[in-house]
Motif scaffolding. Structure first.
Motif, mmCIF file in Angstrom:
data_model
loop_
_atom_site.group_PDB
_atom_site.id
_atom_site.type_symbol
_atom_site.label_atom_id
_atom_site.label_comp_id
_atom_site.label_asym_id
_atom_site.label_seq_id
_atom_site.Cartn_x
_atom_site.Cartn_y
_atom_site.Cartn_z
ATOM 1 N N PHE A 1 0.893 -1.166 0.000
ATOM 2 C CA PHE A 1 0.000 0.000 0.000
ATOM 3 C C PHE A 1 0.928 1.211 0.000
ATOM 4 O O PHE A 1 1.489 1.560 1.040
ATOM 5 C CB PHE A 1 -0.896 0.010 1.233
ATOM 6 C CG PHE A 1 -1.804 -1.185 1.320
ATOM 7 C CD1 PHE A 1 -2.930 -1.286 0.514
ATOM 8 C CD2 PHE A 1 -1.530 -2.212 2.205
ATOM 9 C CE1 PHE A 1 -3.763 -2.394 0.596
ATOM 10 C CE2 PHE A 1 -2.357 -3.312 2.291
ATOM 11 C CZ PHE A 1 -3.480 -3.404 1.472
ATOM 12 N N VAL B 1 4.218 1.051 1.997
ATOM 13 C CA VAL B 1 4.120 0.000 3.025
ATOM 14 C C VAL B 1 4.010 -1.368 2.358
ATOM 15 O O VAL B 1 3.047 -1.638 1.633
ATOM 16 C CB VAL B 1 2.888 0.222 3.931
ATOM 17 C CG1 VAL B 1 2.776 -0.883 4.975
ATOM 18 C CG2 VAL B 1 2.956 1.583 4.602
ATOM 19 N N ALA C 1 2.891 -4.481 2.895
ATOM 20 C CA ALA C 1 2.055 -5.207 3.860
ATOM 21 C C ALA C 1 2.313 -6.709 3.788
ATOM 22 O O ALA C 1 2.420 -7.390 4.801
ATOM 23 C CB ALA C 1 0.580 -4.905 3.607
ATOM 24 N N PRO D 1 2.567 -10.401 14.894
ATOM 25 C CA PRO D 1 2.236 -9.188 15.641
ATOM 26 C C PRO D 1 1.289 -8.279 14.858
ATOM 27 O O PRO D 1 1.071 -8.491 13.660
ATOM 28 C CB PRO D 1 3.590 -8.503 15.844
ATOM 29 C CG PRO D 1 4.623 -9.388 15.266
ATOM 30 C CD PRO D 1 3.956 -10.460 14.477
ATOM 31 N N ASN D 2 0.785 -7.244 15.523
ATOM 32 C CA ASN D 2 -0.041 -6.245 14.845
ATOM 33 C C ASN D 2 0.724 -5.677 13.664
ATOM 34 O O ASN D 2 1.921 -5.388 13.765
ATOM 35 C CB ASN D 2 -0.383 -5.084 15.801
ATOM 36 C CG ASN D 2 -1.332 -5.497 16.909
ATOM 37 O OD1 ASN D 2 -1.158 -5.095 18.048
ATOM 38 N ND2 ASN D 2 -2.318 -6.305 16.598
ATOM 39 N N GLY D 3 0.022 -5.541 12.547
ATOM 40 C CA GLY D 3 0.635 -4.927 11.373
ATOM 41 C C GLY D 3 1.570 -5.829 10.596
ATOM 42 O O GLY D 3 2.272 -5.379 9.689
ATOM 43 N N SER D 4 1.578 -7.116 10.924
ATOM 44 C CA SER D 4 2.533 -8.016 10.250
ATOM 45 C C SER D 4 2.015 -8.501 8.895
ATOM 46 O O SER D 4 2.756 -9.156 8.165
ATOM 47 C CB SER D 4 2.854 -9.211 11.151
ATOM 48 O OG SER D 4 1.670 -9.878 11.523
ATOM 49 N N GLY D 5 0.766 -8.216 8.577
ATOM 50 C CA GLY D 5 0.260 -8.544 7.241
ATOM 51 C C GLY D 5 -0.743 -9.688 7.202
ATOM 52 O O GLY D 5 -1.098 -10.162 6.119
ATOM 53 N N LYS D 6 -1.248 -10.097 8.353
ATOM 54 C CA LYS D 6 -2.180 -11.245 8.389
ATOM 55 C C LYS D 6 -3.469 -10.942 7.622
ATOM 56 O O LYS D 6 -3.896 -11.724 6.776
ATOM 57 C CB LYS D 6 -2.515 -11.615 9.848
ATOM 58 C CG LYS D 6 -1.307 -11.939 10.691
ATOM 59 C CD LYS D 6 -1.708 -12.325 12.098
ATOM 60 C CE LYS D 6 -2.377 -11.199 12.867
ATOM 61 N NZ LYS D 6 -1.503 -10.024 13.105
ATOM 62 N N THR D 7 -4.091 -9.805 7.948
ATOM 63 C CA THR D 7 -5.362 -9.480 7.289
ATOM 64 C C THR D 7 -5.156 -9.278 5.801
ATOM 65 O O THR D 7 -5.953 -9.747 4.977
ATOM 66 C CB THR D 7 -5.978 -8.220 7.932
ATOM 67 O OG1 THR D 7 -6.299 -8.519 9.300
ATOM 68 C CG2 THR D 7 -7.237 -7.779 7.201
ATOM 69 N N THR D 8 -4.068 -8.613 5.438
ATOM 70 C CA THR D 8 -3.800 -8.399 4.012
ATOM 71 C C THR D 8 -3.618 -9.739 3.307
ATOM 72 O O THR D 8 -4.157 -9.956 2.214
ATOM 73 C CB THR D 8 -2.547 -7.518 3.829
ATOM 74 O OG1 THR D 8 -2.692 -6.333 4.628
ATOM 75 C CG2 THR D 8 -2.356 -7.128 2.381
ATOM 76 N N HIS E 1 -4.890 -13.548 17.918
ATOM 77 C CA HIS E 1 -3.883 -13.128 18.889
ATOM 78 C C HIS E 1 -3.971 -13.958 20.151
ATOM 79 O O HIS E 1 -3.090 -13.898 20.994
ATOM 80 C CB HIS E 1 -4.093 -11.655 19.267
ATOM 81 C CG HIS E 1 -3.756 -10.729 18.161
ATOM 82 N ND1 HIS E 1 -4.639 -9.828 17.645
ATOM 83 C CD2 HIS E 1 -2.626 -10.594 17.459
ATOM 84 C CE1 HIS E 1 -4.065 -9.161 16.673
ATOM 85 N NE2 HIS E 1 -2.847 -9.605 16.535
ATOM 86 N N ILE F 1 4.651 -3.391 14.267
ATOM 87 C CA ILE F 1 4.869 -2.185 13.440
ATOM 88 C C ILE F 1 3.573 -1.426 13.354
ATOM 89 O O ILE F 1 2.543 -1.892 13.766
ATOM 90 C CB ILE F 1 5.381 -2.540 12.017
ATOM 91 C CG1 ILE F 1 4.459 -3.595 11.347
ATOM 92 C CG2 ILE F 1 6.777 -3.047 12.078
ATOM 93 C CD1 ILE F 1 4.849 -3.887 9.923
HETATM 94 N N1 ATP Z 1 -5.707 -0.276 2.948
HETATM 95 C C1 ATP Z 1 -4.501 0.005 3.451
HETATM 96 N N2 ATP Z 1 -3.872 1.137 3.146
HETATM 97 C C2 ATP Z 1 -2.635 1.424 3.636
HETATM 98 N N3 ATP Z 1 -1.951 0.625 4.473
HETATM 99 C C3 ATP Z 1 -2.536 -0.532 4.813
HETATM 100 C C4 ATP Z 1 -3.826 -0.900 4.345
HETATM 101 N N4 ATP Z 1 -4.147 -2.123 4.866
HETATM 102 C C5 ATP Z 1 -3.097 -2.470 5.630
HETATM 103 N N5 ATP Z 1 -2.130 -1.541 5.603
HETATM 104 C C6 ATP Z 1 -0.825 -1.600 6.283
HETATM 105 O O1 ATP Z 1 -0.270 -2.871 5.988
HETATM 106 C C7 ATP Z 1 0.353 -3.419 7.122
HETATM 107 C C8 ATP Z 1 -0.253 -4.785 7.441
HETATM 108 O O2 ATP Z 1 -1.586 -4.584 7.871
HETATM 109 P P1 ATP Z 1 -2.539 -5.809 8.237
HETATM 110 O O3 ATP Z 1 -3.888 -5.245 8.530
HETATM 111 O O4 ATP Z 1 -2.460 -6.810 7.154
HETATM 112 O O5 ATP Z 1 -1.837 -6.375 9.555
HETATM 113 P P2 ATP Z 1 -2.350 -7.456 10.605
HETATM 114 O O6 ATP Z 1 -1.254 -8.433 10.771
HETATM 115 O O7 ATP Z 1 -3.678 -7.981 10.185
HETATM 116 O O8 ATP Z 1 -2.480 -6.603 11.933
HETATM 117 P P3 ATP Z 1 -3.468 -6.788 13.191
HETATM 118 O O9 ATP Z 1 -2.883 -7.883 14.021
HETATM 119 O O10 ATP Z 1 -3.399 -5.476 13.891
HETATM 120 O O11 ATP Z 1 -4.837 -7.115 12.675
HETATM 121 C C9 ATP Z 1 0.192 -2.407 8.231
HETATM 122 O O12 ATP Z 1 1.378 -1.636 8.324
HETATM 123 C C10 ATP Z 1 -0.960 -1.547 7.776
HETATM 124 O O13 ATP Z 1 -0.853 -0.239 8.266
#
Ligand code: ATP
Ligand code: MG
Length: 334
Positions: free
Chosen positions: A45, A48, A50, A69-76, A224, A334
């Motif tokens: 993104f 970033v 992701a 961890p938070n922000g590690s890219g799981k949801t993406t 988590h 992150i």
């Molecule tokens: N639509 C978006 N636009 C910009 N940055 C994004 C977007 N979606 C995710 N990110 C960034 O991508 C990185 C991974 O985000 P993601 O939501 O995949 O993490 P996560 O592992 O699911 O975190 P969490 O445990 O908090 O749910 C983060 O740094 C986030 O800020």
């Protein structure tokens, strides 16, 4: 890196080197390869990264935990696998269908549960699920029974005819789970499904996931709450900063970990450990923690303690394997 915990055959590996991966069915009669296979997936993104090159497999008939961890890219990653985000690079096969070239075939076999399930608040639970059932091609004659059965499975029958706006957060989560299950998908992608659930619902979710795996489904679940995943996972994928992280799997159990010991005679226990040359830590009169190499070491210690007439009553790992592996990653949020 993937970790294995015993149940079911495991074909998967994780590395930076993409493994050979089956494509879509070679001929129309050939069944597609089950499970999830991701190869070098990337998605940024802006600046970033992701998801920055993830390669792993999640086999059918098993629960694979996605941990990071938070922000590690799981949801993406889950959005990429659900076919809802396009990858910048790499590829993924879901239930044997390439998400890029066979997106609709793949998506028809995927049940996706987002971390927060946004829905139409004015519609009833039944109306919402029937809408999704029809979108997945389930005909109107059978969708009613199917929706009723799914609502019962997630214990929302009493809300069947009530609008979604009256649901609590945990009930909405369960409706999201019902939505993911309504078309009986082969692959379940669940993002933090336990979030907002009360203890009973969490236990029911755990049983449901195990039941789905036993039915041959592929279940990839991020959470988590590692203690809950401990109970349910077969394999684990650890991610950090958009990448799969190389760690030792718990099956090998190469490193020592803390085990808590307690005995009716705490002084006798300490004397026994001192005599055996086993270092321990702990407060006077309470339990003690020793470092052991694994279950076999624990068994030997119990046997020696019993032989020495130490009234040992508790021997347990201080933390779960997932938690221990996760903490040993030494990765930052992150
Ligand atoms: N639509 C978006 N636009 C910009 N940055 C994004 C977007 N979606 C995710 N990110 C960034 O991508 C990185 C991974 O985000 P993601 O939501 O995949 O993490 P996560 O592992 O699911 O975190 P969490 O445990 O908090 O749910 C983060 O740094 C986030 O800020
Ligand atoms: Mg997330």
């Amino acid at each position: 890196m993937t970790c294995r915990r015993g149940r079911g055959p495991y074909r998967g590996t994780m590395s930076d080197t993409p493994p050979a991966v089956a494509g879509p069915p070679a001929s129309p009669g050939e069944p597609p390869v089950p499970g999830i296979e991701a190869i070098g997936l990337k998605r940024a993104f802006g600046a970033v990264k992701a998801v920055d090159g993830m390669t792993f497999t999640a086999p059918a008939g098993a629960v694979t935990a996605l941990i990071g961890p938070n922000g590690s890219g799981k949801t993406t990653l889950l959005l990429l696998l659900a076919g809802l985000l396009r990858a910048d690079a790499g590829r993924a096969n879901v239930a044997g269908y390439d998400l890029t070239t066979n997106n609709l075939d793949a998506r028809a076999r995927i049940g996706w549960m987002p971390d927060v399930f946004g829905t139409w608040d004015a519609l009833t639970c039944t109306e919402i699920l029937r809408t999704f059932a029809h979108a997945y091609g389930i005909d109107r004659r059978t969708s009613g029974d199917r929706v009723a059965a799914i609502l019962a499975r997630v214990h929302l029958s009493e809300f069947a005819e009530r609008p979604a706006r009256v649901l609590s957060r945990g009930q909405k989560q369960r409706l999201g789970l019902a939505r993911a299950l309504v078309h009986d998908p082969e692959v379940l992608l669940l993002d933090e499904p336990a979030s907002g659930l009360d203890p009973r619902s969490r236990i029911e979710l755990r049983d449901l996931l195990r039941g789905l795996a036993a039915d041959g489904k592929t279940v990839l679940v991020s959470s988590h709450v590692l203690s809950e995943l401990e109970e349910v996972y077969d394999h684990a994928v650890f991610v950090s900063r958009g990448r799969t992280v190389d760690t030792a799997g718990p099956a090998a159990e190469p490193v020592k970990r803390g085990w808590r010991l307690d005995a009716l005679d705490p002084v006798g226990l300490r004397t026994f450990l001192d005599n055996a040359g086993i270092p321990w830590s702990g407060q006077a009169g309470g339990d003690v923690v020793v470092q052991l190499g694994g279950y076999e070491s624990a068994r030997e210690l119990i046997r020696a303690a019993v032989a020495a007439d130490v009234p040992l009553h508790t021997v347990s790992p201080v933390s779960g394997r997932l938690e221990e592996t996760y903490l040993s990653l030494d990765e930052e949020r992150i």
